[in-house]
Design a protein around this motif. Structure first.
Motif, PDB file in Angstrom:
ATOM      1  N   GLU A 217       0.839  -1.195   0.000  1.00  0.00           N
ATOM      2  CA  GLU A 217       0.000   0.000   0.000  1.00  0.00           C
ATOM      3  C   GLU A 217       0.877   1.250   0.000  1.00  0.00           C
ATOM      4  O   GLU A 217       1.671   1.473   0.912  1.00  0.00           O
ATOM      5  CB  GLU A 217      -0.915  -0.004   1.231  1.00  0.00           C
ATOM      6  N   LYS A 218       0.743   2.051  -1.053  1.00  0.00           N
ATOM      7  CA  LYS A 218       1.458   3.320  -1.142  1.00  0.00           C
ATOM      8  C   LYS A 218       0.457   4.460  -0.982  1.00  0.00           C
ATOM      9  O   LYS A 218      -0.729   4.239  -0.761  1.00  0.00           O
ATOM     10  CB  LYS A 218       2.202   3.413  -2.472  1.00  0.00           C
ATOM     11  N   LYS A 219       0.924   5.688  -1.134  1.00  0.00           N
ATOM     12  CA  LYS A 219       0.078   6.854  -0.894  1.00  0.00           C
ATOM     13  C   LYS A 219      -1.144   6.882  -1.817  1.00  0.00           C
ATOM     14  O   LYS A 219      -2.266   7.083  -1.370  1.00  0.00           O
ATOM     15  CB  LYS A 219       0.889   8.143  -1.062  1.00  0.00           C
ATOM     16  N   ASP A 220      -0.922   6.659  -3.102  1.00  0.00           N
ATOM     17  CA  ASP A 220      -2.006   6.806  -4.073  1.00  0.00           C
ATOM     18  C   ASP A 220      -2.379   5.518  -4.793  1.00  0.00           C
ATOM     19  O   ASP A 220      -3.311   5.507  -5.600  1.00  0.00           O
ATOM     20  CB  ASP A 220      -1.639   7.862  -5.124  1.00  0.00           C
ATOM     21  N   ILE A 221      -1.652   4.438  -4.537  1.00  0.00           N
ATOM     22  CA  ILE A 221      -1.910   3.184  -5.247  1.00  0.00           C
ATOM     23  C   ILE A 221      -1.596   1.991  -4.359  1.00  0.00           C
ATOM     24  O   ILE A 221      -0.768   2.082  -3.442  1.00  0.00           O
ATOM     25  CB  ILE A 221      -1.078   3.109  -6.556  1.00  0.00           C
ATOM     26  N   VAL A 222      -2.288   0.874  -4.633  1.00  0.00           N
ATOM     27  CA  VAL A 222      -2.023  -0.370  -3.914  1.00  0.00           C
ATOM     28  C   VAL A 222      -1.640  -1.426  -4.940  1.00  0.00           C
ATOM     29  O   VAL A 222      -2.370  -1.660  -5.911  1.00  0.00           O
ATOM     30  CB  VAL A 222      -3.263  -0.841  -3.125  1.00  0.00           C
ATOM     31  N   ASN A 223      -0.478  -2.051  -4.751  1.00  0.00           N
ATOM     32  CA  ASN A 223      -0.022  -3.122  -5.631  1.00  0.00           C
ATOM     33  C   ASN A 223      -0.350  -4.470  -4.998  1.00  0.00           C
ATOM     34  O   ASN A 223       0.034  -4.737  -3.850  1.00  0.00           O
ATOM     35  CB  ASN A 223       1.485  -3.014  -5.859  1.00  0.00           C
ATOM     36  N   GLU A 259     -10.858  -1.470  -5.291  1.00  0.00           N
ATOM     37  CA  GLU A 259     -10.656  -0.020  -5.218  1.00  0.00           C
ATOM     38  C   GLU A 259     -11.732   0.641  -4.364  1.00  0.00           C
ATOM     39  O   GLU A 259     -11.445   1.575  -3.601  1.00  0.00           O
ATOM     40  CB  GLU A 259     -10.651   0.578  -6.629  1.00  0.00           C
ATOM     41  N   TYR A 260     -12.959   0.143  -4.439  1.00  0.00           N
ATOM     42  CA  TYR A 260     -14.039   0.670  -3.599  1.00  0.00           C
ATOM     43  C   TYR A 260     -13.749   0.363  -2.127  1.00  0.00           C
ATOM     44  O   TYR A 260     -13.957   1.196  -1.243  1.00  0.00           O
ATOM     45  CB  TYR A 260     -15.379   0.067  -4.013  1.00  0.00           C
ATOM     46  N   LEU A 261     -13.243  -0.842  -1.871  1.00  0.00           N
ATOM     47  CA  LEU A 261     -12.918  -1.250  -0.496  1.00  0.00           C
ATOM     48  C   LEU A 261     -11.790  -0.403   0.085  1.00  0.00           C
ATOM     49  O   LEU A 261     -11.878   0.074   1.219  1.00  0.00           O
ATOM     50  CB  LEU A 261     -12.506  -2.731  -0.479  1.00  0.00           C
ATOM     51  N   LEU A 262     -10.733  -0.204  -0.689  1.00  0.00           N
ATOM     52  CA  LEU A 262      -9.531   0.460  -0.188  1.00  0.00           C
ATOM     53  C   LEU A 262      -9.539   1.973  -0.380  1.00  0.00           C
ATOM     54  O   LEU A 262      -8.767   2.683   0.269  1.00  0.00           O
ATOM     55  CB  LEU A 262      -8.287  -0.135  -0.851  1.00  0.00           C
ATOM     56  N   GLY A 263     -10.375   2.450  -1.292  1.00  0.00           N
ATOM     57  CA  GLY A 263     -10.432   3.890  -1.549  1.00  0.00           C
ATOM     58  C   GLY A 263      -9.204   4.411  -2.262  1.00  0.00           C
ATOM     59  O   GLY A 263      -8.860   5.588  -2.157  1.00  0.00           O
ATOM     60  N   LYS A 264      -8.524   3.521  -2.996  1.00  0.00           N
ATOM     61  CA  LYS A 264      -7.322   3.912  -3.735  1.00  0.00           C
ATOM     62  C   LYS A 264      -7.277   3.205  -5.079  1.00  0.00           C
ATOM     63  O   LYS A 264      -7.959   2.195  -5.290  1.00  0.00           O
ATOM     64  CB  LYS A 264      -6.052   3.534  -2.950  1.00  0.00           C
TER      65      LYS A 264
END
Length: 292
Positions: A217-223, A259-264
């Motif tokens: 998990e990064k600031k604006d994206i999750v890998n 993306e809906y779950l994590l908000g990213k």
């Protein structure tokens, strides 16, 4: 503040996860038209100003065909003993069968209060609903019988009102912001597995599992890297699809939920691994998160 625990049990594919999701108001359990989608005991937490209800959605109780099936049944059985009331969910559109009687035999061993919840009434006439009530009412000493449509949320308010009478605790178990006890990794793996069922329908048996191997998990994206586990090479080919089209679509749909779950923004990488007979191999069951 009243609180308590409620177990949702029934045969596979009667709508337990749909009921849980619509009571909670969020997607905490995956749904599918394919029987036996739920693999783990899933807790969803309902909150209002007067009460907190911890719902336990169980794998469908069934006669097991392999070691995984025995584990799932054990999870479902254990969920019955430490709750205040049990919801026995049936599908109003199917005939009373051996599977329903098998669940009733399990319930008789618990001495728990049981509410019979007759689901999918939106597909029946009033006469057919009454027939279904009469079909079941003498099979067990049910505390209440409640016809509902989990999908359309019909009669859910009445069901919650009845559950209120069984809540025995006066403690808040979870903060009001918490809607499930499941981890992010678990929810993400379930979202991916759901899309496999959605897109492949009857082609894919329940020999499919999903493991999150990396979540960065990064600031604006999750890998995220995830492994889809199957037990046969031909199943792997179906999931990958011609020129990788199927697995790409699985990833696209799953990513939207994640993306809906994590908000990213999410970058999701999927691959498929064949492990023959993994459902009967204890070390793989442990690795894949199924408790003994």
């Amino acid at each position: 503040m009243k609180s308590g625990f409620v177990s949702i049990v029934g045969r596979p594919n009667v709508g337990k996860s749909t009921l849980l999701n619509n009571i909670i108001g969020h997607k905490v359990a995956i749904t599918s038209d394919v029987a036996g989608t739920t693999r783990n005991t899933i807790q969803g937490i309902y909150h209002d100003k007067d009460k907190q209800i911890v719902f336990v959605d169980t794998p469908g109780i069934h006669k097991p065909q392999h070691k995984l099936g025995r584990i799932l049944n054990k999870q479902a059985y254990l969920s019955l003993y430490d709750v205040d009331v049990v919801l026995f969910l049936i599908d109003a559109t199917t005939k009373l069968g051996k599977g329903d009687m098998f669940v009733l035999d399990v319930l008789r061993q618990t001495n728990k209060s049981v509410i019979l919840v007759i689901n999918k009434i939106d597909k029946l006439s009033k006469e057919e609903i009454m027939f279904k009530i009469n079909e079941y009412k003498d099979l067990y000493n049910f505390d209440h019988i409640v016809p509902v449509s989990a999908l359309k949320k019909d009669n859910i308010a009445r069901l919650l009102l009845l559950i209120d009478g069984y809540l025995k605790d006066n403690i808040k178990y979870y903060d009001e912001t918490v809607i499930t006890s499941n981890t992010k990794n678990f929810l993400i793996s379930e979202y991916i597995r759901e899309k496999v069922f959605t897109l492949t329908t009857e082609e894919i048996p329940h020999s499919v599992a999903c493991v999150i191997e990396k979540l960065e998990e990064k600031k604006d994206i999750v890998n995220i890297n995830a492994m889809i586990v199957v037990d046969r090479e031909n199943v792997k080919k179906i999931i990958i699809g011609k020129q990788g089209i199927m697995i790409k679509e699985i990833g696209t749909l799953a990513r939207k939920d994640i993306e809906y779950l994590l908000g990213k923004k999410v970058f999701l990488e999927l691959y498929v691994k064949v492990i023959p007979k993994w459902r009967d191999k204890e070390r793989y069951l442990n690795k894949l998160g199924f408790n003994k």
